[in-house]
Design a protein around this motif. Structure first.
Motif, PDB file in Angstrom:
ATOM      1  N   SER A   1       0.811  -0.990   0.157  1.00  0.00           N
ATOM      2  CA  SER A   1      -0.080   0.205   0.162  1.00  0.00           C
ATOM      3  C   SER A   1       0.916   1.604  -0.170  1.00  0.00           C
ATOM      4  CB  SER A   1      -0.658   0.201   1.459  1.00  0.00           C
ATOM      5  OG  SER A   1      -0.416   0.018   2.342  1.00  0.00           O
ATOM      6  N   ASP A   2      -0.158   2.498  -0.551  1.00  0.00           N
ATOM      7  CA  ASP A   2       0.585   3.512  -0.260  1.00  0.00           C
ATOM      8  C   ASP A   2       1.688   3.789  -0.816  1.00  0.00           C
ATOM      9  OD1 ASP A   2      -1.083   4.371   1.715  1.00  0.00           O
ATOM     10  OD2 ASP A   2       0.365   3.433   3.502  1.00  0.00           O
ATOM     11  N   ARG A   3       2.056   3.108  -2.145  1.00  0.00           N
ATOM     12  CA  ARG A   3       2.839   3.171  -3.016  1.00  0.00           C
ATOM     13  C   ARG A   3       1.947   4.617  -4.446  1.00  0.00           C
ATOM     14  NH1 ARG A   3       4.444  -0.597   0.273  1.00  0.00           N
ATOM     15  NH2 ARG A   3       6.668  -1.107  -0.092  1.00  0.00           N
ATOM     16  N   LEU A   4       2.888   5.333  -4.843  1.00  0.00           N
ATOM     17  CA  LEU A   4       2.427   6.855  -5.853  1.00  0.00           C
ATOM     18  C   LEU A   4       2.180   6.024  -7.582  1.00  0.00           C
ATOM     19  CD1 LEU A   4       4.285  10.096  -4.769  1.00  0.00           C
ATOM     20  CD2 LEU A   4       2.165   9.274  -4.141  1.00  0.00           C
ATOM     21  N   ILE A   5       0.881   5.581  -8.089  1.00  0.00           N
ATOM     22  CA  ILE A   5       0.329   5.363  -8.885  1.00  0.00           C
ATOM     23  C   ILE A   5       0.003   6.821  -9.570  1.00  0.00           C
ATOM     24  CG2 ILE A   5      -0.854   4.132 -10.276  1.00  0.00           C
ATOM     25  CD1 ILE A   5       0.747   2.478  -8.512  1.00  0.00           C
ATOM     26  N   LEU A   6       0.063   6.625 -11.362  1.00  0.00           N
ATOM     27  CA  LEU A   6      -1.104   7.149 -12.076  1.00  0.00           C
ATOM     28  C   LEU A   6      -0.934   6.479 -13.019  1.00  0.00           C
ATOM     29  CD1 LEU A   6      -1.189  10.209 -12.942  1.00  0.00           C
ATOM     30  CD2 LEU A   6       1.341  10.169 -14.473  1.00  0.00           C
ATOM     31  N   ILE A   7      -2.657   6.989 -13.328  1.00  0.00           N
ATOM     32  CA  ILE A   7      -3.398   5.966 -13.782  1.00  0.00           C
ATOM     33  C   ILE A   7      -4.010   7.489 -15.394  1.00  0.00           C
ATOM     34  CG2 ILE A   7      -5.729   5.044 -14.575  1.00  0.00           C
ATOM     35  CD1 ILE A   7      -4.144   3.636 -12.812  1.00  0.00           C
ATOM     36  N   ALA A   8      -3.743   6.161 -16.930  1.00  0.00           N
ATOM     37  CA  ALA A   8      -3.869   7.193 -18.231  1.00  0.00           C
ATOM     38  C   ALA A   8      -4.915   6.294 -19.240  1.00  0.00           C
ATOM     39  CB  ALA A   8      -2.068   7.302 -18.458  1.00  0.00           C
ATOM     40  N   ASN A   9      -5.637   5.925 -19.392  1.00  0.00           N
ATOM     41  CA  ASN A   9      -6.481   5.891 -20.612  1.00  0.00           C
ATOM     42  C   ASN A   9      -7.263   6.409 -21.489  1.00  0.00           C
ATOM     43  OD1 ASN A   9      -9.283   4.181 -21.040  1.00  0.00           O
ATOM     44  ND2 ASN A   9      -9.211   3.341 -19.602  1.00  0.00           N
ATOM     45  N   PRO A  10      -6.380   6.208 -22.406  1.00  0.00           N
ATOM     46  CA  PRO A  10      -6.927   6.782 -23.927  1.00  0.00           C
ATOM     47  C   PRO A  10      -7.975   6.522 -24.195  1.00  0.00           C
ATOM     48  CG  PRO A  10      -5.638   5.258 -24.173  1.00  0.00           C
ATOM     49  CD  PRO A  10      -5.931   4.624 -22.963  1.00  0.00           C
ATOM     50  N   GLY A  11      -9.278   5.973 -23.422  1.00  0.00           N
ATOM     51  CA  GLY A  11     -10.558   5.701 -24.293  1.00  0.00           C
ATOM     52  C   GLY A  11     -10.353   4.609 -25.491  1.00  0.00           C
ATOM     53  N   LEU A  12      -9.545   4.127 -25.629  1.00  0.00           N
ATOM     54  CA  LEU A  12     -10.064   2.886 -26.812  1.00  0.00           C
ATOM     55  C   LEU A  12     -10.566   1.887 -26.227  1.00  0.00           C
ATOM     56  CD1 LEU A  12      -5.573   2.319 -27.349  1.00  0.00           C
ATOM     57  CD2 LEU A  12      -7.594   4.135 -28.639  1.00  0.00           C
ATOM     58  N   ASN A  13     -11.613   0.899 -27.092  1.00  0.00           N
ATOM     59  CA  ASN A  13     -12.242  -0.327 -27.352  1.00  0.00           C
ATOM     60  C   ASN A  13     -11.561  -0.705 -27.617  1.00  0.00           C
ATOM     61  OD1 ASN A  13     -14.969  -1.031 -26.830  1.00  0.00           O
ATOM     62  ND2 ASN A  13     -15.451  -0.993 -28.685  1.00  0.00           N
ATOM     63  N   ILE A  14     -11.262  -1.852 -25.761  1.00  0.00           N
ATOM     64  CA  ILE A  14     -10.777  -3.132 -26.512  1.00  0.00           C
ATOM     65  C   ILE A  14     -11.538  -4.032 -25.792  1.00  0.00           C
ATOM     66  CG2 ILE A  14      -8.367  -4.501 -25.282  1.00  0.00           C
ATOM     67  CD1 ILE A  14      -7.373  -1.440 -27.578  1.00  0.00           C
TER      68      ILE A  14
ATOM     69  N   GLU B   1      -0.059  16.817 -15.565  1.00  0.00           N
ATOM     70  CA  GLU B   1      -0.453  17.676 -16.468  1.00  0.00           C
ATOM     71  C   GLU B   1       0.833  17.372 -17.853  1.00  0.00           C
ATOM     72  OE1 GLU B   1      -1.225  20.847 -16.740  1.00  0.00           O
ATOM     73  OE2 GLU B   1      -1.395  20.220 -14.591  1.00  0.00           O
ATOM     74  N   ASN B   2       1.985  17.079 -18.048  1.00  0.00           N
ATOM     75  CA  ASN B   2       2.119  16.558 -19.339  1.00  0.00           C
ATOM     76  C   ASN B   2       0.674  15.279 -20.790  1.00  0.00           C
ATOM     77  OD1 ASN B   2       3.541  15.005 -21.475  1.00  0.00           O
ATOM     78  ND2 ASN B   2       4.653  16.819 -21.342  1.00  0.00           N
ATOM     79  N   LEU B   3       0.576  14.512 -19.414  1.00  0.00           N
ATOM     80  CA  LEU B   3      -0.456  13.463 -20.440  1.00  0.00           C
ATOM     81  C   LEU B   3      -1.688  14.218 -20.589  1.00  0.00           C
ATOM     82  CD1 LEU B   3       0.339  10.617 -18.783  1.00  0.00           C
ATOM     83  CD2 LEU B   3       1.080  10.315 -20.770  1.00  0.00           C
ATOM     84  N   LYS B   4      -2.507  14.750 -19.595  1.00  0.00           N
ATOM     85  CA  LYS B   4      -4.091  15.543 -19.416  1.00  0.00           C
ATOM     86  C   LYS B   4      -3.999  15.834 -21.361  1.00  0.00           C
ATOM     87  CE  LYS B   4      -5.155  15.826 -14.920  1.00  0.00           C
ATOM     88  NZ  LYS B   4      -5.384  15.802 -13.902  1.00  0.00           N
ATOM     89  N   TYR B   5      -2.611  16.608 -21.938  1.00  0.00           N
ATOM     90  CA  TYR B   5      -3.042  17.333 -23.045  1.00  0.00           C
ATOM     91  C   TYR B   5      -3.689  16.578 -23.853  1.00  0.00           C
ATOM     92  CZ  TYR B   5      -0.731  21.276 -21.542  1.00  0.00           C
ATOM     93  OH  TYR B   5      -0.790  22.450 -20.145  1.00  0.00           O
ATOM     94  N   SER B   6      -3.115  15.424 -24.474  1.00  0.00           N
ATOM     95  CA  SER B   6      -3.807  14.170 -24.988  1.00  0.00           C
ATOM     96  C   SER B   6      -4.118  13.007 -24.641  1.00  0.00           C
ATOM     97  CB  SER B   6      -1.710  14.044 -25.534  1.00  0.00           C
ATOM     98  OG  SER B   6      -1.183  13.123 -24.121  1.00  0.00           O
ATOM     99  N   ILE B   7      -4.047  13.050 -23.314  1.00  0.00           N
ATOM    100  CA  ILE B   7      -5.267  11.508 -23.155  1.00  0.00           C
ATOM    101  C   ILE B   7      -6.928  11.638 -22.223  1.00  0.00           C
ATOM    102  CG2 ILE B   7      -4.395   9.841 -21.928  1.00  0.00           C
ATOM    103  CD1 ILE B   7      -2.578   9.771 -23.995  1.00  0.00           C
TER     104      ILE B   7
END
Length: 283
Positions: free
Chosen positions: A162-175, A268-274
């Motif tokens: 527990s308590d590990r920092l995680i960043l989630i990125a989902n481009p909204g693809l239909n898989i 911040e960087n990923l939010k522009y495209s994802i």
């Protein structure tokens, strides 16, 4: 009117290996599962009669195809209970993202009805019922950090990661999960997870070694067909992630970070495209 509110946490796969295709058509798996703080919130309320589902999301079905309905139906039939129920799903987990969003909602309903209807079922009994609904449901009932085998139902609780920092990125693809497994060429997999090593690193609490050892054999199918997923992984690593991996059959990519500033810059960087980018942590 009785009401109960339950958190339904998402999961990520710290590793995912597919060992073989079984005679029943399912695949034999070996995975390390980890819950994260990202969650849906499930409100279960008794009504005079009937069963209804509502949600803040337009992306999920509100009919009998929703696993929440299946969870209610299994419990009502098994224990011969004829009480009306309304369920509200506050949906925060990306839909069809490889994060067990549907399964964790169903698990929350099983736990909630167990309390609401005073059934006094043990966790292992709820997990047995959960398996009838979906392969990930037993894990979502157990939670935490776990080794999963079989189709995901043979679970061993591990030391908490527990308590590990995680960043989630989902481009909204239909898989399609079924398509991913059908297109997986087991004989061509050369780079598999070293599960024994992962278990040692989790036991030691070594975040860096866990992150570097993470592997998911399904990436060979999903990422090959969707190169943007590899670009997300590369961006996470270049912004300081200790490791980055696809969860489940995708399309969600996550990164483990040791520095919250690095994570915030990457977010911040990923939010522009994802489509969906969220910071969270393991629980």
């Amino acid at each position: 009117m009785k009401k109960i509110i339950i958190d339904a946490h998402a999961k990520i796969n710290l590793s995912l290996d597919v060992l073989k295709r079984r005679e029943d058509g399912y695949h034999e798996l070996e995975m390390i599962m980890q819950q994260i703080a990202l969650k849906d919130v499930i409100t279960i309320e008794e009504r005079d009669a009937g069963f209804t589902i509502a949600s803040n999301s337009k992306e999920i079905p509100l009919d009998q195809s929703n696993l929440v309905y299946k969870a209610y139906n299994v419990m009502a039939k098994k224990f011969n209970i004829n009480k009306g129920i309304h369920i509200y799903i506050e949906k925060n987990i990306p839909v069809a993202g490889g994060l067990a969003g549907g399964s964790t909602d169903a698990a929350a309903v099983l736990k909630g009805l167990n309390t609401l209807w005073k059934l006094n079922l043990r966790e292992d009994q709820l997990m047995d019922i959960g398996l009838k609904i979906g392969a990930d449901v037993p894990y979502c009932i157990m939670g935490g950090t776990a080794l999963a085998k079989g189709i995901g139902e043979k679970l061993t609780r591990l030391k908490s990661f527990s308590d590990r920092l995680i960043l989630i990125a989902n481009p909204g693809l239909n898989i399609s999960t079924a398509d991913v497994y059908n297109n997986l060429k087991l004989e061509k997999i050369t780079d598999r997870p070293h599960t024994e090593n992962m278990l040692k690193y989790i036991e030691k609490g070594d975040t860096e070694l866990v992150a570097k050892e993470m592997k998911n054999v399904l990436e060979g199918v999903t990422i090959k067909e969707n190169p943007i997923l590899n670009k997300i992984k590369e961006q996470m690593i270049s912004h300081g992630a200790l490791g980055s991996l696809m969860s489940g059959s995708g399309p969600t990519i996550f990164g483990i970070f040791s520095d919250s500033t690095d994570l915030a810059k990457c977010e911040e960087n990923l939010k522009y495209s994802i489509k969906t980018v969220l910071s969270t942590k393991t629980v």
